[in-house]
Design a protein around this motif. Structure first.
Motif, PDB file in Angstrom:
ATOM      1  N   UNK A 142       0.851  -1.185   0.000  1.00 11.27           N
ATOM      2  CA  UNK A 142       0.000   0.000   0.000  1.00 11.27           C
ATOM      3  C   UNK A 142       0.885   1.233   0.000  1.00 11.27           C
ATOM      4  N   UNK A 143       0.446   2.229  -0.746  1.00 20.98           N
ATOM      5  CA  UNK A 143       0.956   3.587  -0.599  1.00 20.98           C
ATOM      6  C   UNK A 143      -0.041   4.272   0.315  1.00 20.98           C
ATOM      7  N   UNK A 144       0.442   4.893   1.374  1.00 20.60           N
ATOM      8  CA  UNK A 144      -0.452   5.533   2.341  1.00 20.60           C
ATOM      9  C   UNK A 144       0.013   6.953   2.628  1.00 20.60           C
ATOM     10  N   UNK A 145      -0.921   7.774   3.060  1.00 22.59           N
ATOM     11  CA  UNK A 145      -0.617   9.120   3.533  1.00 22.59           C
ATOM     12  C   UNK A 145      -1.016   9.214   4.995  1.00 22.59           C
ATOM     13  N   UNK A 146      -0.080   9.662   5.804  1.00 24.66           N
ATOM     14  CA  UNK A 146      -0.288   9.883   7.231  1.00 24.66           C
ATOM     15  C   UNK A 146      -0.665  11.350   7.460  1.00 24.66           C
ATOM     16  N   UNK A 147      -1.561  11.603   8.366  1.00 27.77           N
ATOM     17  CA  UNK A 147      -1.832  12.939   8.881  1.00 27.77           C
ATOM     18  C   UNK A 147      -1.482  12.881  10.371  1.00 27.77           C
ATOM     19  N   UNK A 148      -0.416  13.558  10.754  1.00 25.78           N
ATOM     20  CA  UNK A 148       0.119  13.443  12.115  1.00 25.78           C
ATOM     21  C   UNK A 148      -0.155  14.734  12.881  1.00 25.78           C
ATOM     22  N   UNK A 149      -0.737  14.575  14.057  1.00 30.67           N
ATOM     23  CA  UNK A 149      -1.029  15.712  14.933  1.00 30.67           C
ATOM     24  C   UNK A 149       0.036  15.762  16.027  1.00 30.67           C
ATOM     25  N   UNK A 150       0.941  16.747  15.947  1.00 26.95           N
ATOM     26  CA  UNK A 150       1.958  16.866  17.000  1.00 26.95           C
ATOM     27  C   UNK A 150       1.360  17.423  18.284  1.00 26.95           C
ATOM     28  N   UNK A 151       2.075  17.237  19.384  1.00 23.94           N
ATOM     29  CA  UNK A 151       1.617  17.814  20.661  1.00 23.94           C
ATOM     30  C   UNK A 151       1.614  19.333  20.579  1.00 23.94           C
ATOM     31  N   UNK A 152       2.583  19.885  19.878  1.00 23.05           N
ATOM     32  CA  UNK A 152       2.659  21.333  19.660  1.00 23.05           C
ATOM     33  C   UNK A 152       2.830  21.568  18.166  1.00 23.05           C
ATOM     34  N   UNK A 153       2.093  22.525  17.631  1.00 24.42           N
ATOM     35  CA  UNK A 153       2.270  22.869  16.232  1.00 24.42           C
ATOM     36  C   UNK A 153       1.167  22.345  15.332  1.00 24.42           C
ATOM     37  N   UNK A 154       1.405  22.515  14.052  1.00 24.04           N
ATOM     38  CA  UNK A 154       0.430  22.180  13.019  1.00 24.04           C
ATOM     39  C   UNK A 154       0.508  20.714  12.601  1.00 24.04           C
ATOM     40  N   UNK A 155      -0.629  20.187  12.178  1.00 27.13           N
ATOM     41  CA  UNK A 155      -0.680  18.842  11.613  1.00 27.13           C
ATOM     42  C   UNK A 155       0.213  18.799  10.375  1.00 27.13           C
ATOM     43  N   UNK A 156       0.920  17.680  10.196  1.00 30.00           N
ATOM     44  CA  UNK A 156       1.771  17.527   9.025  1.00 30.00           C
ATOM     45  C   UNK A 156       1.515  16.170   8.381  1.00 30.00           C
ATOM     46  N   UNK A 157       1.950  16.032   7.125  1.00 30.81           N
ATOM     47  CA  UNK A 157       1.737  14.800   6.369  1.00 30.81           C
ATOM     48  C   UNK A 157       3.039  14.056   6.132  1.00 30.81           C
ATOM     49  N   UNK A 158       2.922  12.741   6.165  1.00 32.95           N
ATOM     50  CA  UNK A 158       4.005  11.830   5.800  1.00 32.95           C
ATOM     51  C   UNK A 158       3.407  10.831   4.809  1.00 32.95           C
ATOM     52  N   UNK A 159       4.270  10.184   4.052  1.00 36.97           N
ATOM     53  CA  UNK A 159       3.807   9.135   3.149  1.00 36.97           C
ATOM     54  C   UNK A 159       4.678   7.910   3.358  1.00 36.97           C
ATOM     55  N   UNK A 160       4.075   6.743   3.168  1.00 39.75           N
ATOM     56  CA  UNK A 160       4.794   5.489   3.346  1.00 39.75           C
ATOM     57  C   UNK A 160       4.423   4.494   2.271  1.00 39.75           C
ATOM     58  N   UNK A 161       5.374   3.651   1.970  1.00 44.75           N
ATOM     59  CA  UNK A 161       5.137   2.443   1.191  1.00 44.75           C
ATOM     60  C   UNK A 161       5.227   1.293   2.176  1.00 44.75           C
ATOM     61  N   UNK A 162       4.096   0.634   2.430  1.00 42.34           N
ATOM     62  CA  UNK A 162       4.055  -0.534   3.307  1.00 42.34           C
ATOM     63  C   UNK A 162       4.017  -1.790   2.448  1.00 42.34           C
ATOM     64  N   UNK A 163       4.874  -2.738   2.767  1.00 40.33           N
ATOM     65  CA  UNK A 163       4.785  -4.072   2.185  1.00 40.33           C
ATOM     66  C   UNK A 163       4.160  -4.947   3.262  1.00 40.33           C
TER      67      UNK A 163
END
Length: 130
Positions: free
Chosen positions: A87-108
């Protein structure tokens, strides 16, 4: 339901577990519930290739440390054989401080006796394009 739909549901269920454990800040639970015994993980800005439960728990704990939660969207899914998919996935990560940011991963993914597990993960900043 088609086979790909069933696979999507099964992998979505695993990612729901990941999201719940992330919210609980449970690094060892994530390693136990999501990864194989020989999962390998690396990504942008990470000089190492992490493998093994202890190393993965250390990596995941570091990722959890500054965050509240993460949600993961499956952008693309492909079954390679009945017991392996990616799967190709997109993460939406909520930090304890600051703005939400995105990461992407290739999961096997690999189907093991306890269910679908991530065998490899390559991550970077950004989103998977539509």
């Amino acid at each position: 339901m088609q086979q790909s739909d069933e696979l999507n549901v099964a992998l979505r269920e695993r990612l729901d577990v990941l999201e719940a454990l992330w919210k609980e800040q449970d690094a060892s639970g994530i390693v136990k519930e999501l990864y194989t015994n020989d999962t390998e993980i690396t990504g942008a800005g990470t000089p190492e290739l992490y493998s093994g439960s202890a190393a993965l728990a250390e990596l995941v704990a570091g990722m959890l440390g500054d965050t509240r939660s993460a949600s993961i969207r499956i952008d693309r899914l492909r079954a390679l054989v009945p017991t392996v998919a990616y799967t190709w996935v997109t993460w939406s990560v909520q930090p304890k401080d600051g703005e939400t940011f995105n990461m992407k991963s290739l999961f096997v993914w690999k189907l093991e006796s306890q269910g679908w597990r991530i065998a490899a993960d390559m991550y970077s900043e950004g989103v998977i394009p539509g």
